[in-house]
Design a protein around this motif. Structure first.
Motif, short mmCIF file in Angstrom:
data_model
loop_
_atom_site.label_atom_id
_atom_site.label_comp_id
_atom_site.label_asym_id
_atom_site.label_seq_id
_atom_site.Cartn_x
_atom_site.Cartn_y
_atom_site.Cartn_z
N PHE A 150 29.34 79.93 70.44
CA PHE A 150 30.61 79.95 71.15
C PHE A 150 30.47 79.44 72.58
CE2 PHE A 150 33.39 82.19 74.15
CZ PHE A 150 34.64 81.79 73.69
N CYS A 151 29.40 79.85 73.26
CA CYS A 151 29.21 79.44 74.66
C CYS A 151 28.97 77.94 74.77
CB CYS A 151 28.04 80.22 75.27
SG CYS A 151 28.43 81.96 75.58
N ILE A 152 28.28 77.36 73.79
CA ILE A 152 28.10 75.90 73.83
C ILE A 152 29.45 75.21 73.68
CG2 ILE A 152 27.17 73.94 72.55
CD1 ILE A 152 24.69 75.52 71.99
N GLY A 153 30.26 75.67 72.72
CA GLY A 153 31.58 75.07 72.52
C GLY A 153 32.49 75.29 73.72
N ALA A 154 32.51 76.52 74.26
CA ALA A 154 33.37 76.81 75.41
C ALA A 154 32.95 75.99 76.63
CB ALA A 154 33.33 78.30 75.72
N GLY A 155 31.64 75.84 76.83
CA GLY A 155 31.17 75.04 77.95
C GLY A 155 31.55 73.58 77.82
N ALA A 156 31.44 73.04 76.60
CA ALA A 156 31.80 71.64 76.38
C ALA A 156 33.30 71.42 76.59
CB ALA A 156 31.38 71.21 74.98
N VAL A 157 34.13 72.35 76.09
CA VAL A 157 35.58 72.22 76.26
C VAL A 157 35.97 72.34 77.74
CG1 VAL A 157 37.79 73.33 75.76
CG2 VAL A 157 36.12 73.01 73.94
N HIS A 158 35.38 73.29 78.44
CA HIS A 158 35.69 73.47 79.86
C HIS A 158 35.27 72.24 80.67
CE1 HIS A 158 36.93 75.86 83.24
NE2 HIS A 158 35.76 75.70 83.85
N TRP A 159 34.15 71.67 80.30
CA TRP A 159 33.68 70.45 80.95
C TRP A 159 34.68 69.31 80.76
CZ3 TRP A 159 28.33 67.83 79.59
CH2 TRP A 159 28.09 66.79 80.50
N PHE B 15 21.39 70.62 77.74
CA PHE B 15 20.22 70.24 76.95
C PHE B 15 19.41 71.47 76.56
CE2 PHE B 15 20.05 65.69 78.84
CZ PHE B 15 20.96 65.28 77.88
N GLY B 16 19.27 72.41 77.49
CA GLY B 16 18.53 73.64 77.18
C GLY B 16 19.18 74.45 76.08
N ALA B 17 20.54 74.60 76.15
CA ALA B 17 21.24 75.36 75.13
C ALA B 17 21.15 74.69 73.77
CB ALA B 17 22.71 75.53 75.54
N LEU B 18 21.33 73.36 73.74
CA LEU B 18 21.25 72.63 72.47
C LEU B 18 19.84 72.64 71.90
CD1 LEU B 18 23.53 69.55 73.27
CD2 LEU B 18 24.08 71.54 71.85
N ALA B 19 18.84 72.68 72.76
CA ALA B 19 17.46 72.69 72.28
C ALA B 19 17.06 74.05 71.71
CB ALA B 19 16.51 72.30 73.41
N LEU B 20 17.61 75.13 72.27
CA LEU B 20 17.22 76.47 71.83
C LEU B 20 17.94 76.91 70.56
CD1 LEU B 20 16.83 78.58 75.09
CD2 LEU B 20 15.05 77.81 73.55
N LEU C 29 24.16 81.31 79.22
CA LEU C 29 24.42 82.46 78.36
C LEU C 29 24.11 82.14 76.90
CD1 LEU C 29 25.47 85.35 78.23
CD2 LEU C 29 27.79 84.44 78.04
N SER C 30 24.36 80.90 76.49
CA SER C 30 24.00 80.49 75.14
C SER C 30 22.49 80.53 74.95
CB SER C 30 24.53 79.08 74.87
OG SER C 30 24.07 78.59 73.63
N MET C 31 21.74 80.08 75.94
CA MET C 31 20.28 80.11 75.85
C MET C 31 19.77 81.54 75.73
SD MET C 31 19.70 77.24 78.82
CE MET C 31 17.92 77.34 78.86
N LEU C 32 20.33 82.45 76.55
CA LEU C 32 19.90 83.85 76.49
C LEU C 32 20.28 84.48 75.14
CD1 LEU C 32 20.90 85.03 80.09
CD2 LEU C 32 18.61 84.53 79.22
N SER C 33 21.43 84.09 74.59
CA SER C 33 21.84 84.63 73.30
C SER C 33 20.90 84.17 72.19
CB SER C 33 23.27 84.20 72.98
OG SER C 33 24.17 84.70 73.95
N THR C 34 20.44 82.92 72.27
CA THR C 34 19.50 82.43 71.27
C THR C 34 18.18 83.19 71.36
OG1 THR C 34 20.49 80.23 71.36
CG2 THR C 34 18.29 80.39 70.42
N ILE C 35 17.73 83.43 72.59
CA ILE C 35 16.50 84.22 72.76
C ILE C 35 16.71 85.64 72.24
CG2 ILE C 35 14.93 85.19 74.49
CD1 ILE C 35 15.47 82.71 76.20
#
Length: 350
Positions: free
Chosen positions: A107-116, A167-172, A62-68
Motif C-alpha cells: 500500500f505504501c508503495i502505491g500511495a507514494g507513487a500516486v502522491h508523487w 528504489f529501496g522499497a521496490l528492492a525489499l 514505511l514500506s521498507m520497514l513493513s517488508t522487514i
C-alpha cells in the motif's frame, strides 16, 4: 405561444412530405476545449514541494520497514500461535502479522507513487488526435520529446530522496516472496526420524489413560497406546501422536514367525506403529484369526505375525516395531525409540 416554447428548436423541415430530415450545415454543440491550466501549490511554492517530497519518501521508508517486519514475523511467530484481535476474534498470529505487514508494504508503495504523480509530476493535459495506428516519424519524435520533458518535470533525477527511497522499497518487497521459500528448504531436519518414545517410557492405554500391564492385554486383542507424559489437552498432542501412536497386540509366541519380532516382544505382546507406511492413515482394522491388520484408506494389509510385512496394497514398507519390556512396577515400557522413521516414505526414509 409561451416564452418557453419559443426557445425550443424548431421541427426539422421535410421535402415533399418525406421522412428524411434536412442536413444541417454546422455542429449543434461547439467543442468547449480544455479548461485553463491551474497551477498547484507545489508548482509555485518550493516549500510545499519539499513537504510533498518528504511525505513520499516517508511512505517508501514505511514500506521498507513493513517488508522487514514481514520477514521478522515469519521468523518470530510459531505456526500454531493463536491471538485475539478485535474485531476478528481468535486468529493465527503468523497469518495476521504476515498479511498486515505485506499489505502495508504494498500500500505504501502505491500511495507514494500516486502522491508523487499528483503533487510533483507534470499535470498539464495535451490533446492530440491520432487516426493512423502507426505514428509518423514526426509524431514519434514528439512523443519521445514529451517523455523526456515529462521525466524532467517529474524531478526523478533532481529529487534524489524520492528516487532512492522508491528504489529501496521496490528492492525489499520481493524479499517477502524469497522468505516464503524457506518452507521448501531442508526443514524439518531429522524431526520425522524421531518420536517421543525412549528407553523407560511407559505405554499408556489411550482409552483409559492408565499404564498398560501385560495382564491387561489378552491373547488376540488389539489395544492402542501412547507415550507417558503425552496428554490430549496439550498443544503438541496431534503432532506427536501422529508419529508415536502404537498398536499393541498379543499373539501366541508360537504364532510369531519373525525372529526379531519375537525378541522385541514381551510374552507375545508386540508393539507396532499405528501409522500406515503408505500415506500415513491410522490403522485400526485387525483380523484375529489371520493376524492381519488392514489400513482403511487404501487397503494396505500387514501381517503382524511376520514382522508386519506388507502382503497387499500400495504400502512400500513394513510397519516399524517398538521394542518393549516391563519395569519394576510391572508396567509395559519401551526400550528405546523406533529404529526407522514411522509413517509414509520420505527421501527413501533417510
Amino acid at each position: 405561444m409561451s416564452e418557453s416554447e419559443e426557445n425550443l428548436p424548431s421541427e426539422p423541415s421535410h421535402a415533399h412530405g418525406g421522412d428524411v430530415p434536412a442536413v444541417r450545415g454546422h455542429h449543434e454543440f461547439a467543442d468547449p476545449g480544455l479548461p485553463p491550466h491551474e497551477h498547484r501549490r507545489q508548482d509555485i511554492d518550493e516549500r510545499a514541494a519539499k513537504s510533498s517530497e518528504r511525505t513520499i519518501a516517508f511512505l517508501f521508508l514505511l514500506s521498507m520497514l513493513s517488508t522487514i517486519g514481514f520477514i521478522a514475523c515469519f521468523v518470530v511467530f510459531p505456526v500454531d500461535k493463536i491471538i485475539y484481535v478485535f474485531p476478528f476474534g481468535h486468529v493465527s498470529a503468523l497469518n495476521f502479522s504476515l498479511g498486515l505487514t505485506l499489505g502495508l508494504a504494498l500500500f505504501c508503495i502505491g500511495a507514494g507513487a500516486v502522491h508523487w504523480a499528483r503533487t510533483l509530476m507534470s499535470d498539464e493535459e495535451h490533446a492530440a488526435e491520432r487516426h493512423p495506428i502507426s505514428a509518423e516519424p514526426e509524431v514519434k519524435a514528439q512523443v519521445l520529446a514529451d517523455f523526456a520533458q515529462g521525466a524532467k518535470e517529474s524531478g526523478f533525477g533532481r529529487r534524489k530522496l524520492i528516487r532512492n527511497t522508491m528504489f529501496g522499497a521496490l528492492a525489499l518487497v520481493p524479499l517477502s516472496g524469497v522468505v516464503l521459500l524457506r518452507d521448501l528448504g531442508p526443514l524439518p531436519g531429522d524431526k520425522l526420524r524421531h518420536t517421543l518414545w525412549s528407553k523407560g517410557k511407559v505405554l499408556i492405554n489411550q482409552n483409559t489413560n492408565k499404564p498398560l500391564r501385560p495382564e491387561d492385554v489378552p491373547v488376540g486383542s488389539l489395544t492402542f497406546a501412547m507415550p507417558e507424559g503425552l496428554e490430549e489437552n496439550q498443544e503438541r498432542f496431534q503432532k506427536e501422536i501422529a508419529k508415536a501412536a502404537l498398536m499393541i497386540i498379543r499373539l501366541e509366541p508360537n504364532d510369531i514367525k519373525d525372529k526379531r519380532e519375537r525378541d522385541w516382544a514381551h510374552e507375545g505382546i508386540v508393539a507396532f506403529s499405528k501409522i500406515c507406511t503408505h500415506v500415513g492413515c491410522p490403522i485400526s482394522l485387525y483380523e484375529q484369526q489371520t493376524h492381519h491388520v488392514l489400513c482403511p484408506c487404501h487397503q494396505s494389509t500387514f501381517d503382524l505375525s511376520d514382522g508386519a510385512r506388507v502382503i497387499f496394497g500400495p504400502a512400500g514398507h513394513a510397519l516399524p516395531q517398538l521394542r518393549i519390556s516391563v519395569n519394576e512396577e510391572g508396567n509395559l515400557i519401551a526400550l528405546g525409540d523406533f529404529t526407522e522413521p514411522v509413517g509414509p516414505s520420505f527421501w527413501e526414509r533417510g
